[in-house]
Design a protein around this motif. Sequence first.
Motif, short mmCIF file in Angstrom:
data_model
loop_
_atom_site.label_atom_id
_atom_site.label_comp_id
_atom_site.label_asym_id
_atom_site.label_seq_id
_atom_site.Cartn_x
_atom_site.Cartn_y
_atom_site.Cartn_z
N UNK A 9 14.93 -26.86 34.56
CA UNK A 9 14.43 -25.57 34.30
C UNK A 9 15.06 -24.64 33.18
N UNK A 10 16.43 -25.11 32.94
CA UNK A 10 17.11 -24.51 31.78
C UNK A 10 16.97 -25.43 30.44
N UNK A 11 17.35 -26.44 30.90
CA UNK A 11 17.68 -27.74 29.62
C UNK A 11 16.66 -28.78 29.61
N UNK A 12 16.44 -29.56 28.83
CA UNK A 12 15.94 -30.96 28.77
C UNK A 12 17.25 -31.74 28.25
N UNK A 13 17.96 -32.58 29.09
CA UNK A 13 18.96 -33.49 28.70
C UNK A 13 18.34 -34.75 28.30
N UNK A 14 19.06 -35.51 27.56
CA UNK A 14 18.48 -36.60 26.71
C UNK A 14 19.46 -37.69 26.82
N UNK A 15 19.34 -38.91 27.31
CA UNK A 15 20.30 -40.07 27.16
C UNK A 15 19.52 -41.16 26.49
N UNK A 16 20.11 -41.89 25.56
CA UNK A 16 19.91 -43.23 24.85
C UNK A 16 20.42 -44.26 25.24
N UNK A 17 19.87 -45.38 25.90
CA UNK A 17 20.47 -46.64 26.35
C UNK A 17 20.26 -47.72 25.38
N UNK A 18 21.13 -48.38 24.83
CA UNK A 18 21.03 -49.67 24.26
C UNK A 18 21.21 -50.74 25.24
N UNK A 19 20.48 -51.48 25.83
CA UNK A 19 20.81 -52.28 27.15
C UNK A 19 21.40 -51.31 28.13
N UNK A 20 22.41 -51.61 28.65
CA UNK A 20 23.31 -50.98 29.61
C UNK A 20 24.05 -50.00 29.02
N UNK A 21 24.21 -49.82 27.97
CA UNK A 21 25.21 -48.83 27.19
C UNK A 21 24.49 -47.69 27.06
N UNK A 22 25.12 -46.56 27.63
CA UNK A 22 24.53 -45.23 27.14
C UNK A 22 25.10 -44.78 25.85
N UNK A 23 24.24 -45.00 24.75
CA UNK A 23 24.78 -44.98 23.51
C UNK A 23 25.02 -43.24 22.79
N UNK A 24 24.30 -42.38 23.40
CA UNK A 24 24.25 -40.95 23.16
C UNK A 24 23.27 -40.13 24.29
N UNK A 25 23.75 -38.74 24.26
CA UNK A 25 23.50 -37.79 25.03
C UNK A 25 23.36 -36.39 24.51
N UNK A 26 22.42 -35.70 24.61
CA UNK A 26 22.39 -34.39 23.91
C UNK A 26 21.46 -33.42 24.84
N UNK A 27 21.43 -32.17 24.27
CA UNK A 27 20.48 -31.36 25.10
C UNK A 27 19.93 -30.50 24.55
N UNK A 28 18.53 -29.96 24.71
CA UNK A 28 17.80 -29.10 24.16
C UNK A 28 17.20 -28.08 25.24
N UNK A 29 17.02 -26.68 24.87
CA UNK A 29 16.54 -25.71 25.89
C UNK A 29 15.31 -26.08 26.35
N UNK A 30 14.76 -25.76 27.44
CA UNK A 30 13.46 -26.14 28.23
C UNK A 30 12.52 -24.87 27.80
N UNK A 31 11.82 -24.87 26.60
CA UNK A 31 10.96 -23.56 26.25
C UNK A 31 9.63 -24.01 26.52
#
Length: 260
Positions: A9-31
Amino acid sequence: MLMTLDVGNTNITVGVFDHDDLKATFRMTTKTPRTSDELGMVLWTMLSTRLIDSSLIHDVVISSVVPKIMHSLENAVIKYFHCTPLIIGPGVKTGISVNSENPKEVGADRIVNVAAAYHLYHQACLVIDFGTATTYDYISAKGVFEYTVISPGIEIAAQALWSMTAKLPEIEIIKPERVLSKNTVSGMQSGLVYGYIGQVEYLVRRIKEELNQPQLKVIATGGLGRILVNETDCIDEYDPDLAFKGMKIIYDKNQKGNRE
């Protein structure tokens, strides 16, 4: 690479996996409303700041509790990443079952959390998600999502405090050194943070008593959990990436040839 989108309801959180490795995460507002092009460009830009080539994203998983954004978000994924996203909901294999009076009421965010907890720990767990609302979700040792408790999140409580009282200011939610205070700001911070810790400890204790499981494993997640997790011994693990892990687990279970 796999991109996971957790739409709250507040944010969209994003995760990027390279196979089983979580390479990056970030977030943006849910507008809302946002166009598919706006969402697509924001995702592309954020990926580039993490030095991730968007053309390498081959699949996308979405867990959402905000229906209004889904049409634009799904089209953004199709237009900018050239794949049809897996949207977690009825008909998607999760590795758990839901024993509820109305299973369709259970949000996808809670499904991914308990699915991750059960897959990672292989035992009964209580998952506390400190988000816009705070949810306490129990999954049994047999992988059955059975019980839930929902309370206003600490940020909702804070906003109610300063928006509904004429003389109380908007404040930063941080833990003061002491409960007792001699000024308004730290007094508000004390009531919010220490009061919320008290709520968590009481609910966890009552849940364990009602289940007759004094050794029940308690896992916390959610960005606001960072404020509280080190202030109580009733939480066994804090995993801010639990939702991403749950979406990756569910994605794997829904691939062709996987019959789990």
